[in-house]
Design an enzyme around this catalytic site. Structure first.
Site, PDB file in Angstrom:
ATOM      1  N   LYS A 140       0.823  -1.218   0.000  1.00 11.04           N
ATOM      2  CA  LYS A 140       0.000   0.000   0.000  1.00 11.04           C
ATOM      3  C   LYS A 140       0.857   1.267   0.000  1.00 11.04           C
ATOM      4  O   LYS A 140       0.425   2.306  -0.467  1.00 11.04           O
ATOM      5  CB  LYS A 140      -0.983  -0.032   1.163  1.00 11.04           C
TER       6      LYS A 140
HETATM    7  C1  LIG Z   1      -4.353  -4.592   1.058  1.00  9.62           C
HETATM    8  C2  LIG Z   1      -3.558  -5.832   0.937  1.00  9.62           C
HETATM    9  C3  LIG Z   1      -3.907  -6.843   0.010  1.00  9.62           C
HETATM   10  C4  LIG Z   1      -5.142  -6.775  -0.861  1.00  9.62           C
HETATM   11  O1  LIG Z   1      -5.070  -5.773  -1.836  1.00  9.62           O
HETATM   12  P1  LIG Z   1      -6.385  -5.278  -2.607  1.00  9.62           P
HETATM   13  O2  LIG Z   1      -5.974  -4.089  -3.371  1.00  9.62           O
HETATM   14  O3  LIG Z   1      -7.385  -4.952  -1.521  1.00  9.62           O
HETATM   15  O4  LIG Z   1      -6.857  -6.399  -3.451  1.00  9.62           O
HETATM   16  C5  LIG Z   1      -3.072  -7.954  -0.108  1.00  9.62           C
HETATM   17  N1  LIG Z   1      -1.975  -8.071   0.672  1.00  9.62           N
HETATM   18  C6  LIG Z   1      -1.613  -7.144   1.572  1.00  9.62           C
HETATM   19  C7  LIG Z   1      -0.395  -7.372   2.410  1.00  9.62           C
HETATM   20  C8  LIG Z   1      -2.381  -5.979   1.729  1.00  9.62           C
HETATM   21  O5  LIG Z   1      -2.019  -5.055   2.632  1.00  9.62           O
END
Ligand SMILES: *Cc1c(COP(=O)(O)O)cnc(C)c1O
Length: 491
Positions: free
Chosen positions: A129
């Site tokens: 993120k």
């Molecule tokens: C947010 C997150 C996901 C999922 O991503 P999306 O964009 O919601 O599909 C997968 N792995 C980790 C470690 C995350 O923080």
């Protein structure tokens, strides 16, 4: 470049197209839809060739300027240069180069089958993120300064999103973050990551309750429209368009780093929850990036796997959502999925609106073409390259062990879901890139269960739990929450 709502109709509140800057700070379109570019910018073979050698920040600039056409090029260049530096993405493993920003690492190469890991989790909070959120922080500060405005981000988190938002917005002029989390429910590591921030514009609020109580508070406060307007309340959730665009960049980067000519194709496997990350892969493909398959990997919460196997989209109740050892994928519905469905149904916004109204009234829709189905567009899913698979706690443990034994690296639980599912979709001659969405240190409990040893922590995180913590403890009470926000926004 103009943006339209997936639910825009001639009568809807968002029938007029918007610019990148006008949707930057917002969330949903006024009619409840999601913003999409009116058409996808196409990338030519010559451009791809020229981009192959670019450093990450310059590639991000080339891609962002196609979407943010109302921001001067020089400003985009300064913002991407500031965001994508080896200093920000410094948690690269010893054998990775931090200046690659999203370094690739070949795990397996055998009989024309190649499995590659793309590290997206070298940013300040050790999860993917940061890739988008760090850019968003700089874009927000830039846009707010230009308009002499300010913004108070109010959200709820059970882990990754909240900390990525706080690390992106800390110290940014014009922005404050009020982040709710369930008191005592996050791991000690995640709690320390968030609560150790001492920046005066970051407010951690530990709520006496569970995550749903936090979300209910956010909804209650946001539904008070006059309070929301007076205190300039906004969010940074995964439907934010700029976050999606920032994520498009690493698909290009992964492709360009894994290939030597544009005639070659790669596939991506993406550990998925809200469909934000893989939606960016879909957009990259629509722009002309030679992607073969986009593989959706889910955990036990298999809403998306069910759709990509059957054509039935069936959201779950929050009581039916499992708490798993890949918790950032524990979702009951996928908030960015509407963006893909909009393309799948031929960008028919009336139809998209009807389908997602049915999600609210009937808990889902069925595009399988069966006798009682709502349509038969599922037959076209293959044209977009999508396939899927699911991984469970036992798969995760096994995969973490296998990867440690065979390739000598420790992966996190979400990435393990990705690798498990990727191996079911490999084709000779097409490199499979698995997106590494977090570092193992964040989910140590499961690493310990799988390997019997602790995950390694990047430098600077060794003692994070002993740092002084700044937070307030509050009851789940809407009025007290509003009083707290009002007292700190000074508006
Ligand atoms: C947010 C997150 C996901 C999922 O991503 P999306 O964009 O919601 O599909 C997968 N792995 C980790 C470690 C995350 O923080």
């Amino acid at each position: 470049m103009q943006y339209v709502s997936t639910r825009a109709t001639s009568a809807s509140a968002s029938r007029n197209p918007e610019t990148f800057s006008s949707i930057l700070l917002g969330g949903l379109a006024p009619d409840g839809g999601l913003f999409m570019p009116a058409e996808y910018p196409r990338v030519s073979g010559e451009e791809l060739n020229a981009w192959r050698k670019l450093p990450y920040a310059e590639l991000a600039y080339e891609i962002l300027r196609k979407f943010a056409t109302d921001i001067p090029d020089a400003d985009i260049k300064a913002l991407t240069a500031k965001t994508y530096t080896a200093d920000v993405y410094r948690n690269a493993r010893a054998e990775e180069s931090a200046s690659d920003i999203t370094p690739l690492r070949t795990l397996e190469e055998e009989g024309g089958r190649k499995l590659v890991l793309q590290a997206l989790s070298n940013g300040p909070t050790l999860a993917f993120k940061d890739m988008a959120m760090q850019l968003l922080g700089n874009l927000f500060e830039y846009a707010l300064a230009k308009n002499e405005d300010e913004l108070n981000i109010f959200g709820a988190t059970s882990g990754d999103t909240g900390s990525a938002a706080e690390y992106a917005m800390r110290g940014k002029r014009g922005v404050r973050v009020f982040m709710l989390s369930p008191a005592g429910k996050m791991s000690p590591f995640q709690t320390a990551q968030m609560f150790s921030l001492q920046d005066p514009n970051i407010f951690n609020i530990a709520v006496e309750g569970v995550f749903d109580d936090c979300q209910d508070l956010v909804k209650a406060v946001s539904n008070d429209l006059s309070f929301k307007a007076r205190h300039k309340i906004g969010t940074v959730n995964s439907i934010n368009w700029a976050r999606v665009v920032a994520q498009v960049v690493y698909y290009f980067r992964g492709y360009l780093a894994a290939t030597t000519a544009n005639s070659q194709k790669v596939s991506f496997t993406v550990p998925s929850g809200n469909f934000g990350n893989i939606c960016a892969g879909h957009i990259a493909r629509m722009m002309g990036l030679p992607i073969d398959k986009l593989v959706v990997a889910t955990n036990e919460n298999d809403v998306l796997d069910e759709f990509f196997r059957t054509g039935v989209y069936r959201v779950r109740k929050s009581s039916e959502t499992y708490h798993t050892s890949s918790p950032s994928m524990d979702i009951s519905k996928a908030s960015n999925f509407e963006r893909f469905i909009y393309d799948l149904v031929g960008r028919d916004s009336e139809r998209t609106h009807a389908l997602f109204r049915k999600v609210e009234t009937h808990g889902g829709f069925d595009l399988s073409g069966g006798p009682d189905a709502d349509g038969d567009e599922f037959r076209r899913v293959g044209e977009y390259g999508f396939v899927s698979g699911k991984s469970t706690h036992l798969d995760r443990l096994e995969t973490i062990r296998m990867v440690a034994d065979d390739y000598g690296i420790v992966i996190d639980t979400h990435t393990a879901d990705g690798i498990k599912v990727a191996r079911e979709h490999m084709t000779p001659g097409v490199t499979m890139i698995v997106l590494e969405t977090a570092l193992a240190a964040k989910f140590n409990e499961t690493i310990l269960e799988a390997l019997g040893t602790d995950a390694e922590r990047p430098a600077g995180f060794e003692d994070i739990e002993s740092l002084p913590q700044k937070f307030v403890l509050m009851r789940p009470n809407v009025d007290e929450m509003k009083t707290f926000i009002a007292a700190h926004t000074g508006l």
